[in-house]
Design an enzyme around this catalytic site. Structure first.
Site, PDB file in Angstrom:
ATOM      1  N   ASN A  16       1.019  -1.131   0.160  1.00  0.00           N
ATOM      2  CA  ASN A  16       0.005   0.052   0.060  1.00  0.00           C
ATOM      3  C   ASN A  16       0.780   1.255   0.011  1.00  0.00           C
ATOM      4  O   ASN A  16       0.440   2.301  -0.620  1.00  0.00           O
ATOM      5  CB  ASN A  16      -0.866   0.234   1.150  1.00  0.00           C
ATOM      6  CG  ASN A  16      -2.130  -0.806   0.976  1.00  0.00           C
ATOM      7  OD1 ASN A  16      -3.117  -0.665   0.079  1.00  0.00           O
ATOM      8  ND2 ASN A  16      -2.185  -2.051   1.404  1.00  0.00           N
ATOM      9  N   ARG A  93       0.011  -2.313  15.161  1.00  0.00           N
ATOM     10  CA  ARG A  93       0.062  -1.990  16.547  1.00  0.00           C
ATOM     11  C   ARG A  93      -0.929  -1.203  16.883  1.00  0.00           C
ATOM     12  O   ARG A  93      -1.444  -0.018  16.333  1.00  0.00           O
ATOM     13  CB  ARG A  93       1.393  -1.382  17.052  1.00  0.00           C
ATOM     14  CG  ARG A  93       2.540  -2.098  16.859  1.00  0.00           C
ATOM     15  CD  ARG A  93       2.784  -3.150  17.554  1.00  0.00           C
ATOM     16  NE  ARG A  93       2.638  -3.038  18.867  1.00  0.00           N
ATOM     17  CZ  ARG A  93       2.586  -4.076  19.833  1.00  0.00           C
ATOM     18  NH1 ARG A  93       2.572  -5.516  19.528  1.00  0.00           N
ATOM     19  NH2 ARG A  93       2.469  -3.789  21.487  1.00  0.00           N
ATOM     20  N   ILE A  94      -1.839  -1.707  17.930  1.00  0.00           N
ATOM     21  CA  ILE A  94      -2.810  -0.912  18.504  1.00  0.00           C
ATOM     22  C   ILE A  94      -2.559   0.489  19.052  1.00  0.00           C
ATOM     23  O   ILE A  94      -1.482   0.370  19.834  1.00  0.00           O
ATOM     24  CB  ILE A  94      -3.575  -1.470  19.449  1.00  0.00           C
ATOM     25  CG1 ILE A  94      -4.694  -2.752  18.633  1.00  0.00           C
ATOM     26  CG2 ILE A  94      -4.854  -0.657  20.093  1.00  0.00           C
ATOM     27  CD1 ILE A  94      -5.136  -3.801  19.536  1.00  0.00           C
ATOM     28  N   LEU A  95      -3.011   1.323  18.713  1.00  0.00           N
ATOM     29  CA  LEU A  95      -2.512   3.085  19.408  1.00  0.00           C
ATOM     30  C   LEU A  95      -3.271   3.266  20.340  1.00  0.00           C
ATOM     31  O   LEU A  95      -4.649   3.203  20.281  1.00  0.00           O
ATOM     32  CB  LEU A  95      -2.634   3.953  18.180  1.00  0.00           C
ATOM     33  CG  LEU A  95      -1.888   3.536  16.937  1.00  0.00           C
ATOM     34  CD1 LEU A  95      -2.106   4.096  15.462  1.00  0.00           C
ATOM     35  CD2 LEU A  95      -0.255   3.860  17.448  1.00  0.00           C
ATOM     36  N   HIS A 111      -8.217  -0.911   6.305  1.00  0.00           N
ATOM     37  CA  HIS A 111      -8.691  -2.309   6.867  1.00  0.00           C
ATOM     38  C   HIS A 111      -9.254  -3.216   5.721  1.00  0.00           C
ATOM     39  O   HIS A 111      -9.942  -2.916   5.089  1.00  0.00           O
ATOM     40  CB  HIS A 111      -9.582  -1.963   7.982  1.00  0.00           C
ATOM     41  CG  HIS A 111      -9.936  -2.951   8.823  1.00  0.00           C
ATOM     42  ND1 HIS A 111      -9.065  -3.708   9.745  1.00  0.00           N
ATOM     43  CD2 HIS A 111     -10.963  -3.911   8.965  1.00  0.00           C
ATOM     44  CE1 HIS A 111      -9.721  -4.896  10.111  1.00  0.00           C
ATOM     45  NE2 HIS A 111     -10.840  -5.017   9.763  1.00  0.00           N
ATOM     46  N   LEU A 146     -10.972   0.707  17.982  1.00  0.00           N
ATOM     47  CA  LEU A 146     -10.269   0.134  16.878  1.00  0.00           C
ATOM     48  C   LEU A 146     -11.122  -0.036  15.554  1.00  0.00           C
ATOM     49  O   LEU A 146     -12.167  -0.443  15.793  1.00  0.00           O
ATOM     50  CB  LEU A 146      -9.704  -1.180  17.617  1.00  0.00           C
ATOM     51  CG  LEU A 146      -9.005  -2.025  16.799  1.00  0.00           C
ATOM     52  CD1 LEU A 146      -7.637  -1.222  16.473  1.00  0.00           C
ATOM     53  CD2 LEU A 146      -8.571  -3.403  17.441  1.00  0.00           C
TER      54      LEU A 146
HETATM   55  N1  NHR Z   1      -5.534   2.143  16.895  1.00  0.00           N
HETATM   56  C1  NHR Z   1      -6.658   2.720  17.042  1.00  0.00           C
HETATM   57  N2  NHR Z   1      -6.773   3.384  18.375  1.00  0.00           N
HETATM   58  N3  NHR Z   1      -7.756   2.810  16.369  1.00  0.00           N
HETATM   59  C2  NHR Z   1      -7.778   2.242  15.077  1.00  0.00           C
HETATM   60  O1  NHR Z   1      -8.676   2.166  14.206  1.00  0.00           O
HETATM   61  C3  NHR Z   1      -6.492   1.528  14.787  1.00  0.00           C
HETATM   62  C4  NHR Z   1      -5.350   1.659  15.724  1.00  0.00           C
HETATM   63  C5  NHR Z   1      -4.307   0.958  15.399  1.00  0.00           C
HETATM   64  C6  NHR Z   1      -4.047   0.233  14.155  1.00  0.00           C
HETATM   65  C7  NHR Z   1      -5.099  -0.986  12.264  1.00  0.00           C
HETATM   66  C8  NHR Z   1      -6.052  -2.149  12.572  1.00  0.00           C
HETATM   67  C9  NHR Z   1      -6.383  -2.694  11.323  1.00  0.00           C
HETATM   68  O2  NHR Z   1      -6.580  -2.129  10.383  1.00  0.00           O
HETATM   69  C10 NHR Z   1      -5.136   0.207  13.335  1.00  0.00           C
HETATM   70  C11 NHR Z   1      -6.408   0.694  13.559  1.00  0.00           C
HETATM   71  C12 NHR Z   1      -3.262  -4.206  14.594  1.00  0.00           C
HETATM   72  C13 NHR Z   1      -4.293  -4.704  15.312  1.00  0.00           C
HETATM   73  C14 NHR Z   1      -3.748  -5.762  16.603  1.00  0.00           C
HETATM   74  O3  NHR Z   1      -4.407  -6.445  17.227  1.00  0.00           O
HETATM   75  C15 NHR Z   1      -5.699  -4.626  15.316  1.00  0.00           C
HETATM   76  C16 NHR Z   1      -6.148  -3.837  14.324  1.00  0.00           C
HETATM   77  C17 NHR Z   1      -5.278  -2.941  13.625  1.00  0.00           C
HETATM   78  C18 NHR Z   1      -4.151  -3.115  13.825  1.00  0.00           C
HETATM   79  N4  NHR Z   1      -2.484  -5.586  16.901  1.00  0.00           N
HETATM   80  C19 NHR Z   1      -1.830  -6.331  17.986  1.00  0.00           C
HETATM   81  C20 NHR Z   1      -1.329  -5.566  18.991  1.00  0.00           C
HETATM   82  O4  NHR Z   1      -1.430  -6.086  20.238  1.00  0.00           O
HETATM   83  C21 NHR Z   1      -0.367  -7.013  17.391  1.00  0.00           C
HETATM   84  C22 NHR Z   1      -0.586  -8.000  16.139  1.00  0.00           C
HETATM   85  C23 NHR Z   1       0.885  -8.114  15.501  1.00  0.00           C
HETATM   86  O5  NHR Z   1       1.863  -7.374  15.886  1.00  0.00           O
HETATM   87  O6  NHR Z   1       0.881  -8.752  14.286  1.00  0.00           O
HETATM   88  O7  NHR Z   1      -1.297  -4.186  18.997  1.00  0.00           O
HETATM   89  O8  NHR Z   1      -6.997  -4.031  11.349  1.00  0.00           O
HETATM   90  C1  GAR Z   2      -3.298  -4.769   4.059  1.00  0.00           C
HETATM   91  O1  GAR Z   2      -4.048  -5.645   3.515  1.00  0.00           O
HETATM   92  C2  GAR Z   2      -3.931  -4.150   5.325  1.00  0.00           C
HETATM   93  O2  GAR Z   2      -5.171  -3.849   4.721  1.00  0.00           O
HETATM   94  C3  GAR Z   2      -3.708  -4.793   6.415  1.00  0.00           C
HETATM   95  O3  GAR Z   2      -2.343  -5.480   6.372  1.00  0.00           O
HETATM   96  C4  GAR Z   2      -1.941  -5.335   4.926  1.00  0.00           C
HETATM   97  C5  GAR Z   2      -0.650  -4.638   4.801  1.00  0.00           C
HETATM   98  O4  GAR Z   2      -0.117  -4.971   3.497  1.00  0.00           O
HETATM   99  N1  GAR Z   2      -3.675  -4.121   7.617  1.00  0.00           N
HETATM  100  C6  GAR Z   2      -4.414  -4.515   8.751  1.00  0.00           C
HETATM  101  O5  GAR Z   2      -4.658  -5.939   8.764  1.00  0.00           O
HETATM  102  C7  GAR Z   2      -4.185  -3.454   9.677  1.00  0.00           C
HETATM  103  N2  GAR Z   2      -4.388  -4.499  10.928  1.00  0.00           N
HETATM  104  P1  GAR Z   2       1.156  -4.136   2.780  1.00  0.00           P
HETATM  105  O6  GAR Z   2       2.165  -4.032   3.776  1.00  0.00           O
HETATM  106  O7  GAR Z   2       1.482  -4.858   1.635  1.00  0.00           O
HETATM  107  O8  GAR Z   2       0.529  -2.689   2.475  1.00  0.00           O
END
Ligand code: NHR
Ligand code: GAR
Length: 215
Positions: A16, A93-95, A111, A146
């Site tokens: 992306n 990473r969740i923020l 997403h 999230l």
């Molecule tokens: N943070 C907030 N506060 N709000 C959102 O909408 C967010 C965010 C951080 C990331 C991307 C999200 C997705 O598109 C995103 C949106 C990571 C996890 C997760 O569980 C969930 C959703 C998203 C990104 N992460 C684990 C953690 O403990 C680690 C997983 C790993 O390292 O592989 O942070 O899906």
């Molecule tokens: C993408 O499919 C994006 O939608 C997803 O990770 C991939 C990253 O691909 N995002 C998540 O699942 C966030 N939790 P890329 O590194 O090739 O852009």
């Protein structure tokens, strides 16, 4: 309307990110990617940034004692670049709410599902398990909830007979590369605004599903 400064956050391959690099290089997006930051030092996306002459930085979350201290360091690094827009592109990473509030209205995520369906992870398998006829991807403003922020644009991907999570993920990914540059293009042209009541596009409210691009 000045060229926007964009910081992209990644964790992995960065396809992306590549779509955004291409769309800024071609002039379609009136923006400049001023830094790419990864929480994983070995992410291939950092190499894509370097190849494009873009600053590539890593901030390894494993070297921080807590989410709060990691997010505080990430925020100072991002803010040193004075961005107009922060783009999560496969950032895993969740923020914290404090971090998200600081960038409210100027941070996007992509997403891999038709939100509000399938927030969180393993979205492709969950769509298959539910027997859905349609899956897809969504660009949204990031809020503390999230994957719960207001939607900007989604693309629909039909589920085909014989799909597994891999084949479905591949077709969703192709459409991610279409809608992410589109959403960033709109933002950089000052066409998108996050208001308390939802997203405004060209001065008019968007429906709750955002723009919907059919299959
Ligand atoms: N943070 C907030 N506060 N709000 C959102 O909408 C967010 C965010 C951080 C990331 C991307 C999200 C997705 O598109 C995103 C949106 C990571 C996890 C997760 O569980 C969930 C959703 C998203 C990104 N992460 C684990 C953690 O403990 C680690 C997983 C790993 O390292 O592989 O942070 O899906
Ligand atoms: C993408 O499919 C994006 O939608 C997803 O990770 C991939 C990253 O691909 N995002 C998540 O699942 C966030 N939790 P890329 O590194 O090739 O852009």
């Amino acid at each position: 309307m000045a060229t926007k400064r964009i910081v992209v956050l990644i964790s992995g391959s960065g396809s992306n990110l590549q779509a955004l690099i291409d769309a800024t290089a071609s002039g379609r997006i009136d923006g400049r990617i001023v830094s790419v930051i990864s929480n994983r030092p070995d992410a291939f996306g950092l190499e894509r940034a370097r190849r494009a002459g873009i600053k590539a930085e890593s901030l390894d979350h494993k070297t921080f004692a807590s989410r709060e201290t990691f997010d505080a360091a990430l925020q100072s690094l991002i803010d040193s670049h004075e961005p107009d827009l922060v783009v999560l592109a496969g950032f895993m990473r969740i923020l914290t709410p404090e971090f998200v509030s600081h960038y409210l209205g100027r941070m996007f995520n992509i997403h891999p599902s038709l939100l509000p369906r399938y927030k969180g992870l393993q979205t492709h398998q969950r769509a298959l398990d539910a027997g859905d006829a349609e899956h897809g991807c969504t660009v949204h403003f990031v809020t503390p909830e999230l994957d719960g922020g207001p939607l900007i644009v989604q693309a629909v991907v039909p589920v085909q007979a014989g799909d597994d999570a891999n084949s479905l993920q591949q077709r969703v990914h192709e459409r991610e590369h279409e809608i992410y540059p589109l959403a960033v293009e709109w933002f950089c042209a000052d066409r998108l605004r996050l208001l308390p009541q939802g997203v405004e596009f060209d001065g008019h409210p968007l429906p709750a599903t955002g723009h919907r691009l059919d299959a």
